[in-house]
Design an enzyme around this catalytic site. Structure first.
Site: not given
Lengths: 380, 264
Positions: A126, A128, A268, A339, A363, A367
């Site tokens: 990768t 920029p 809870r 919550g 990775e 898409e």
């Protein structure tokens, strides 16, 4: 069709589980908060074989099969997703491409140190301006006698600061685009390499992600990995396997979030009874459990195909896509079940939520996975 | 100094953190409960490995149980144990601690020379702490229980025992048997490097009643003198009592109650 694990696979999983409980669980929250690289844990993992899982014995690896590898990464990620990605990146794209593509000299020189964890590996594709379209990478490698001269900037590189060797993709012939990209084994000690900004990330914070800047970096010709111009194919192969590890990581994060949600829904009380007795919560947990199981089966299937020497790129993409989105959905529901407490750093689901978002992106984004999958389906 | 030959006994137990007692039948509900290496046996294995790593020699693990107990042997092979023996036979079923210790003693004798036998102090399923001491008795060798630390030098084992309020240092010559407590050395992590060999079956021997030449009178349930009469969950409820009045009055009432209950 056999869905049962071998004894060795079960033992590998159990060893990873007990290691993670002892060596990662007490510190994972702190590493995340301080964005601190888990150096002590990584150092302990080398001698135990965790850093050479995909490398044969003769080069110092522990030579696990792909299924065991996936089980191990899931266990590590269920406790610390950052440690899991450091281990996964090192194994799958830091060391494995050298085994897959390297010359005998390269294997002998680099693999024993990487496979035993004495040295850490990274992978730099990768840039920029280049992410999902790797054929357009701008980092150049100019041939100069016995050397290639590298110039350019790589970004978001996992373990960039802490690694010792980096597999770098650079263009040896811009006109050829994808076919002009070559892979290099670059030692961090080579002159002309600067480690740039340490990124302050949303999630996976304990993994050390930085820029790598190459300024007339001289790489010996002997460090060209595979034939000149074959780098992109090498990169895509490596990433194909990397994705299976990332899918396993996503399952670990999803499992962590679900286990926390189940625990919380028992403890809870509201309206005089545990919130787990309400159907609204039960249905969320049922969906989590079902999706995690489906994601795990997809991931194991991709790993199994790899073990059988069959193509697994499409299945790996499916696993990565479905598992990472499962992690995000599961973590989102787990925060919802908690919550207000789910928004607090004292509760692990908060970390799962941030980690899951990163996994949907690195990775190969969701898409790009869909692009790969649709390409393979439509081509047929 | 000659290298040490060490035997360590291990047991596969249900993970009792997960076990519940069926309130109707008063029996352990073992279904679906994962099996684990007994925790104090892991401390014993670690003690054995440290002695071997320092002085050389070998560690042999031995377990008695159904065929699936082989799993704990694979696990300790991954920790670095050199070889393992599984004592398994239908005829062993129902052995109590005495018969278990007797069967183990026959296996130890079959293994020729040893300097040290290490056992976990007790197993988390039965909690008897009997097998180690009984094994020593059958073999006619000294025993030291509740060990926290074992050092070997100049032909002598120096063992630190952890007792309720004290530590006791004991020196003993081999051969002997030592039981190791949870305060013993912290178990190491298993190694993925050892995985393939551990699961290959090459390092595990399997012995039954025939290999140990055990007479039928010394086998299993019928030869075991212990019978479990009842398993029940003890009533843990504690009743509190509050006194009222001035300090002097309350103290007087307290003394009366303590006398009534035999505490004074």
């Amino acid at each position: 069709m056999d869905f049962s694990f071998t004894r060795a696979q079960v033992l590998a999983r159990d060893m990873a589980r007990s290691f993670a409980q002892a060596e990662l669980a007490p510190y994972a929250q702190q590493w995340d908060e301080q964005a601190r690289f888990p150096a002590e844990a990584i150092a302990k993992m080398g001698p135990l074989g965790f850093m050479g899982m995909c490398i044969p014995r003769e080069y110092g690896g522990s030579a696990l099969d792909g299924v065991s590898y996936v089980l191990v990464i899931e266990e590590l990620a269920s406790v610390c997703a950052s440690t899991a990605i450091i281990v996964s990146v090192h194994n799958s794209v830091g060391a494995y491409p050298i085994y897959l593509m390297g010359s005998d000299e390269q294997k002998t020189k680099y693999l024993p140190d990487l496979a035993t964890g004495r040295k850490l590996g990274a992978f730099a594709l990768t840039e920029p301006n280049v992410g999902s379209d790797p054929a357009s990478i701008e980092t150049s490698a100019r041939s100069d006698g016995g050397f290639f001269i590298l110039n350019g900037t790589k970004t978001f590189i996992t373990s960039a600061g802490t690694s010792d060797t980096v597999i770098v993709m650079a263009s040896t012939d811009r006109a050829q685009r994808g076919r002009g990209i070559s892979a290099f084994i670059v030692e961090k000690s080579f002159p002309g390499i600067t480690v740039g900004t340490h990124e302050n990330k949303l999630g996976i914070r304990a993994s050390d992600t930085c820029e790598l800047i190459f300024e007339n970096c001289r790489v010996p010709r002997a460090n060209l990995l595979g034939p000149e111009g074959a780098g992109l194919r090498a990169a895509l192969n490596a990433l194909g396997f990397g994705r299976v590890g990332v899918a396993a990581q996503a399952i670990g994060v999803a499992r962590c979030a679900m286990e926390a949600a189940v625990h919380y829904s028992r403890e809870r009380n509201q309206f005089g009874k545990p919130i787990g007795s309400f159907q609204a919560i039960q249905w969320m947990i049922a969906d989590m459990a079902t999706e995690i199981e489906a994601a795990r089966l997809l991931t194991l299937r991709a790993a199994k195909l790899k073990d059988e020497g069959r193509p697994f790129a499409t299945e790996g993409s499916m696993a990565k896509l479905f598992a990472s989105e499962t992690a995000m959905r599961t973590a989102t529901k787990a925060v919802q079940i908690h919550g207000g407490y789910g928004c607090m750093k004292d509760y692990v689901v908060e970390r799962c939520f941030r980690d899951a978002k990163v996994i949907e992106i690195y990775e190969g984004t969701s898409e790009i996975q869909r692009l790969i999958i649709s390409g393979s389906v439509i081509k047929k | 100094m000659a290298p040490l030959s060490i035997i360590v006994t291990v047991k596969q137990v249900p993970d009792t953190n997960e076990v519940r007692i069926d309130p109707k039948t008063n029996s352990l509900m073992r279904e679906g409960i994962p099996s684990i290496l007994n925790p104090e046996d892991a401390n014993a294995v670690e003690a054995a490995l440290r002695l071997r790593d320092e002085h050389g020699g070998s560690v042999t693990a031995i377990t008695m149980g159904p065929p699936q107990a082989e799993a704990v042997l694979e696990e300790v092979l991954c920790l670095g144990v050199d070889r393992a023996v599984l004592l398994s036979d239908r005829a062993f079923a129902g052995s109590d601690t005495l018969l278990t210790a007797f069967t183990l003693s026959r296996a130890v004798l079959k293994m020729k020379k040893f300097d040290l036998i290490l056992c976990g102090r007790q197993a988390i399923d039965g909690d008897t702490a009997q097998v180690g001491p009984q094994l020593a008795a059958f073999l006619g060798i000294p025993q030291v229980t509740y060990a926290e630390e074992i050092v070997f030098s100049e032909g002598l084992f120096r063992i630190q025992r952890g007792l309720e309020h004290t530590r006791e240092l004991v020196a003993a010559r081999p051969p002997l048997l030592v039981t190791v407590s949870a305060s013993g050395p912290v178990p190491r992590h298993g190694s993925l490097y050892a995985l393939a060999a551990a699961c290959s079956g090459e390092h595990i021997k399997r012995w039954g009643a025939r290999e140990l030449a055990l007479p039928p009178s010394m086998l299993g349930l019928s030869a075991s003198p212990t019978a479990v009469k009842k398993i029940f969950e003890p009533d843990r409820s504690v009743k509190g009592e509050a006194f009222e009045g001035s300090e002097k009055e309350m103290a007087a009432q307290l003394i009366v109650r303590l006398r009534e209950t035999g505490c004074l």
